[in-house]
Motif scaffolding. Structure first.
Motif, mmCIF file in Angstrom:
data_model
loop_
_atom_site.group_PDB
_atom_site.id
_atom_site.type_symbol
_atom_site.label_atom_id
_atom_site.label_comp_id
_atom_site.label_asym_id
_atom_site.label_seq_id
_atom_site.Cartn_x
_atom_site.Cartn_y
_atom_site.Cartn_z
ATOM 1 N N SER A 157 -5.207 9.179 -10.706
ATOM 2 C CA SER A 157 -6.335 9.820 -10.037
ATOM 3 C C SER A 157 -5.955 10.378 -8.677
ATOM 4 C CB SER A 157 -7.461 8.810 -9.843
ATOM 5 O OG SER A 157 -7.075 7.866 -8.864
ATOM 6 N N GLY A 158 -4.756 10.043 -8.190
ATOM 7 C CA GLY A 158 -4.357 10.441 -6.851
ATOM 8 C C GLY A 158 -4.951 9.549 -5.781
ATOM 9 N N ASN A 159 -5.587 8.455 -6.209
ATOM 10 C CA ASN A 159 -6.288 7.599 -5.261
ATOM 11 C C ASN A 159 -5.924 6.116 -5.414
ATOM 12 O OD1 ASN A 159 -8.103 7.195 -3.163
ATOM 13 N ND2 ASN A 159 -9.785 6.775 -4.557
ATOM 14 N N ALA A 160 -4.870 5.795 -6.149
ATOM 15 C CA ALA A 160 -4.463 4.399 -6.333
ATOM 16 C C ALA A 160 -3.426 4.060 -5.269
ATOM 17 C CB ALA A 160 -3.922 4.181 -7.731
ATOM 18 N N HIS A 161 -3.881 3.483 -4.177
ATOM 19 C CA HIS A 161 -3.028 3.287 -3.012
ATOM 20 C C HIS A 161 -2.640 1.846 -2.720
ATOM 21 C CE1 HIS A 161 -3.667 7.438 -1.895
ATOM 22 N NE2 HIS A 161 -4.967 7.260 -1.977
ATOM 23 N N SER B 22 1.344 5.204 1.201
ATOM 24 C CA SER B 22 0.977 6.268 2.130
ATOM 25 C C SER B 22 1.839 7.471 1.769
ATOM 26 C CB SER B 22 1.232 5.838 3.567
ATOM 27 O OG SER B 22 0.920 6.882 4.457
ATOM 28 N N TYR C 259 0.844 -1.198 0.000
ATOM 29 C CA TYR C 259 0.000 0.000 0.000
ATOM 30 C C TYR C 259 0.878 1.247 0.000
ATOM 31 C CZ TYR C 259 1.062 0.398 4.970
ATOM 32 O OH TYR C 259 1.724 0.532 6.158
ATOM 33 N N PHE D 66 -7.107 1.218 -7.146
ATOM 34 C CA PHE D 66 -7.975 2.062 -6.333
ATOM 35 C C PHE D 66 -8.492 1.311 -5.108
ATOM 36 C CE2 PHE D 66 -8.645 3.271 -10.840
ATOM 37 C CZ PHE D 66 -7.957 4.481 -10.782
ATOM 38 N N PRO D 67 -8.817 2.010 -4.035
ATOM 39 C CA PRO D 67 -9.335 1.357 -2.824
ATOM 40 C C PRO D 67 -10.576 0.509 -3.072
ATOM 41 C CG PRO D 67 -8.781 3.624 -2.363
ATOM 42 C CD PRO D 67 -8.653 3.450 -3.852
ATOM 43 N N GLU D 68 -11.443 0.907 -4.000
ATOM 44 C CA GLU D 68 -12.663 0.135 -4.231
ATOM 45 C C GLU D 68 -12.382 -1.233 -4.831
ATOM 46 O OE1 GLU D 68 -12.434 3.460 -7.345
ATOM 47 O OE2 GLU D 68 -12.198 3.295 -5.207
ATOM 48 N N ASP E 12 -0.879 6.161 -10.657
ATOM 49 C CA ASP E 12 -1.678 6.956 -9.722
ATOM 50 C C ASP E 12 -2.268 8.189 -10.390
ATOM 51 O OD1 ASP E 12 -2.894 7.542 -7.265
ATOM 52 O OD2 ASP E 12 -1.238 8.820 -6.667
#
Length: 71
Positions: A46-50, A20, A18, A65-67, A44
């Protein structure tokens, strides 16, 4: 067992990595010393691929992505 999420196009398995901020880590706390990103990844865009997943072939990695992460 590795969680699996089906997003309609791909079966996405979480590999236990992950992000951070700008740093990647393993959920086990082991040192992040080896990477095997697919060329151009981690994108990344979208800035949300963690989270870390296999991509294109099981030999390469992608950020997801988190989803896409099963809980």
């Amino acid at each position: 067992m590795t969680p699996l999420v089906i997003d309609g196009n791909h079966d996405v398995s979480h590999l236990g990595g992950y992000r951070s901020g700008a740093a990647w880590s393993w959920i086990t706390g082991e040192p992040w010393s080896h990477t095997n990103w697919f060329p151009g990844e981690p994108l990344d865009n979208s800035g949300n691929a963690h989270y870390l997943a296999p991509w294109v072939s099981p030999e390469s990695w992608n950020d997801i992505f988190p989803e896409y992460v099963a809980e």
